[in-house]
Write an enzyme that holds these catalytic residues in place. Structure first.
Site, PDB file in Angstrom:
ATOM      1  N   ILE A  13       0.818  -1.218   0.000  1.00 16.43           N
ATOM      2  CA  ILE A  13       0.000   0.000   0.000  1.00 16.43           C
ATOM      3  C   ILE A  13       0.851   1.267   0.000  1.00 16.43           C
ATOM      4  CG2 ILE A  13      -1.418   1.375   1.602  1.00 16.43           C
ATOM      5  CD1 ILE A  13      -3.215  -1.033   1.926  1.00 16.43           C
ATOM      6  N   ARG A 274      -1.312  -6.026  22.221  1.00 19.76           N
ATOM      7  CA  ARG A 274      -0.984  -7.298  21.585  1.00 19.76           C
ATOM      8  C   ARG A 274       0.132  -8.063  22.297  1.00 19.76           C
ATOM      9  NH1 ARG A 274      -1.607  -5.873  15.102  1.00 19.76           N
ATOM     10  NH2 ARG A 274      -3.873  -5.982  15.092  1.00 19.76           N
ATOM     11  N   SER A 371      -0.863   0.691  10.894  1.00 15.69           N
ATOM     12  CA  SER A 371       0.195   0.438   9.908  1.00 15.69           C
ATOM     13  C   SER A 371      -0.205   0.862   8.504  1.00 15.69           C
ATOM     14  CB  SER A 371       0.591  -1.038   9.927  1.00 15.69           C
ATOM     15  OG  SER A 371      -0.545  -1.859   9.789  1.00 15.69           O
TER      16      SER A 371
END
Length: 525
Positions: A13, A274, A371
């Site tokens: 991306i 996380r 991200s």
């Protein structure tokens, strides 16, 4: 010899966002060793975070980002990118049918771990990366040439070694090509394939980071590896990602007998940071106890998560039973090639964007769905810099740099052995003894001394894996504390007095000694 204005290594991306934003008169070339649609970005199930809700505000998003990053973040970078997020998402949404909307036609906002508000936009339910990638691919202009199956392996510097002017790459038949350009951009992603269990695409093995390191660029924060808590675990292997959005919709982590494992561990329980959730699951797996995602509370799971449903069906997981077996695996690298906010590295003419770059946004642990946001932001900002620059062709007076002691052929370890040793010794839980063992094991291969032109693509992959693994191992050994994605069982607490906002930077002194510098970033206020 091929001369372009812009050469982009990677096709995720960040790379595509940059390519579509560049002026049409520029010659732009994208090099990818795989296919355009096999990048990590294409696999991304999670969404993109932006403070778009009525009760949300960028200041809340900033606070969540800093908390998840354990305040190792660069505050200026966090502010710039988070404040830009709402407009980035709105602009993309206005360009086409990219994101999911509610019955009122407004962007549907989901919840993910460590976020205090619903602020995650998704595309296709759990196919956000694919949706955004297809949108960007459809907008690639004619001045952008995409070359698939081209393995970039060495950056080319000018004769004075002051500027990056190109890159060498191999085609599948072994032919070596040189690509020159005014602007060389590394957008090759992180290094998930260094570990046995990972959510990453098969091509993501730290190539770009290793290349930049060998060229003399500064590499930062390599000890901070995020292990995603929930990868589908079947027959001793991880098969793919089970998005955090599943827990955001109400799924909980349980043992075989239904015991909720996050109760009393963190105030946010299953939606905790996380690293906390991954370490908790890891504790059970080390004891031989399987952990599951209990999805029975989620209505119409198969409609809400079609990609995950297909993944489970492919691996013969019966969703009707309401439990998905999971295990943590490497997911995201917070460190990488040290850059500024736009993507400029420490070498002129060389840039890094996306996961390959370390801007300081993520700190010690990336907040979920930040991200893709970073990649979109950097793509836009770097395009502005390049569009406004004079396109002065770079002279071809270059000299290949090789370390003083060249090894024509070298004995390299098996790829699976690299992955297994990294998972065991430099994985979710680390300690000095294991790290020193891994450091010594990796050092014997002298991967930084090998003449790359003579290597096959398989050996190049091994070389880059060993180099990147060494950077992670050495950084993890030096940081004598636990912070974010870096957990040391022998130093289980954060040490703010010694380590708060201190970054470990590696710089390769071109065949001499590796220089490990400690720098202190600006203090957050």
């Amino acid at each position: 010899m091929i001369n372009d204005d812009v050469v982009i290594i990677g096709s995720g991306i960040a790379a595509l966002q940059l390519a579509v934003q560049l002026n049409n008169h520029l010659n732009v070339r994208i090099l990818t060793k795989g296919k355009l649609r096999t990048a990590n970005s294409y696999l991304a199930q999670g969404g993109i975070a932006a403070a778009l809700g009525a009760n949300d505000h960028p200041s809340k998003h900033i606070g969540d980002t800093l908390e998840a990053g354990r305040f190792h973040n660069n505050l200026d970078t966090v502010r710039e990118i988070i404040n830009a997020a709402p407009s980035l998402i709105r602009n993309l949404s206005q360009q086409g049918d990219v994101f999911d909307k509610d019955h009122n036609g407004e962007l549907f906002l989901g919840m993910e771990g460590a976020h205090c508000e619903k602020r995650i936009v998704h595309g296709g339910g759990d196919a956000t990366g694919k949706n955004v990638m297809e949108h960007l691919i459809s907008r690639l202009p004619q001045n952008v040439m995409v070359e698939e199956g081209v393995f970039a392996y060495e950056l080319v510097l000018n004769a004075e070694k002051t500027r990056c002017i190109g890159v060498k790459a191999k085609q599948s038949d072994g032919t070596i090509l040189r690509y020159y350009g005014c602007h060389i951009i590394i957008a090759s992603g992180g290094c998930g394939q260094l570990f046995t269990y990972t959510s990453n695409a098969r091509t993501v093995a730290g190539d770009g980071i290793a290349m930049a390191y060998l060229a003399g660029a500064e590499i930062a924060d390599m000890e901070f590896i995020q292990f995603h808590p929930t990868l589908l675990y079947s027959n001793g292997e991880t098969k793919g990602l089970i998005s955090e959005a599943v827990r955001g919709e109400g799924a909980i982590l349980v043992t075989e007998d239904g015991t909720a494992i996050m109760d009393g561990i963190h105030p946010m329980k299953d939606l905790g940071p996380r690293h906390v959730v991954s370490q908790r699951i890891y504790e059970f797996l080390k004891k031989g106890k399987q952990v599951f995602l209990d999805i029975r509370s989620i209505k119409e799971f198969t409609k809400r998560f079609p990609s995950i449903t297909a993944l489970c069906e492919e691996n013969e997981i019966c969703l009707a039973e309401g439990k998905i077996p999971v295990a943590p695996g490497s997911h995201f690298l917070m460190g990488g090639i040290k850059t500024d906010l736009i993507g400029r590295s420490s070498i002129k003419g060389l840039y890094a964007i996306g996961e390959a770059a370390c801007t300081g946004l993520h700190g010690a642990n990336r907040l979920a769905s930040n991200s893709l946001l970073e990649g979109l932001y950097q793509g836009v900002q770097l395009s502005k810099l390049i569009n406004g620059a004079k396109t002065n062709p770079q002279p071809f007076d270059s000299r290949d740099f090789f370390p003083s002691a060249i090894i024509q052929k070298a004995k390299l370890p098996d790829v699976q052995l690299i992955k297994d040793s990294m998972m065991e010794r430099v994985g979710i839980v680390r300690n000095e003894a294991d790290l020193k063992m891994q450091q010594a094991w990796l050092a014997q291969f002298r991967a930084d001394k090998i003449q790359l032109d003579t290597c096959s693509e398989t050996d190049l992959t091994k070389i880059f894996m060993v180099i990147t693994a060494s950077l992670i191992t050495e950084s993890a050994l030096q940081r004598t504390e636990s912070r974010g994605g870096h957990y040391r069982s022998d130093y289980p607490l954060e040490d703010n007095q010694k380590w708060l906002r201190k970054t470990i930077i590696h710089k390769y002194n071109r065949g001499l000694e590796k220089n490990h510098e400690f720098t202190k970033t600006a203090l957050a206020t």
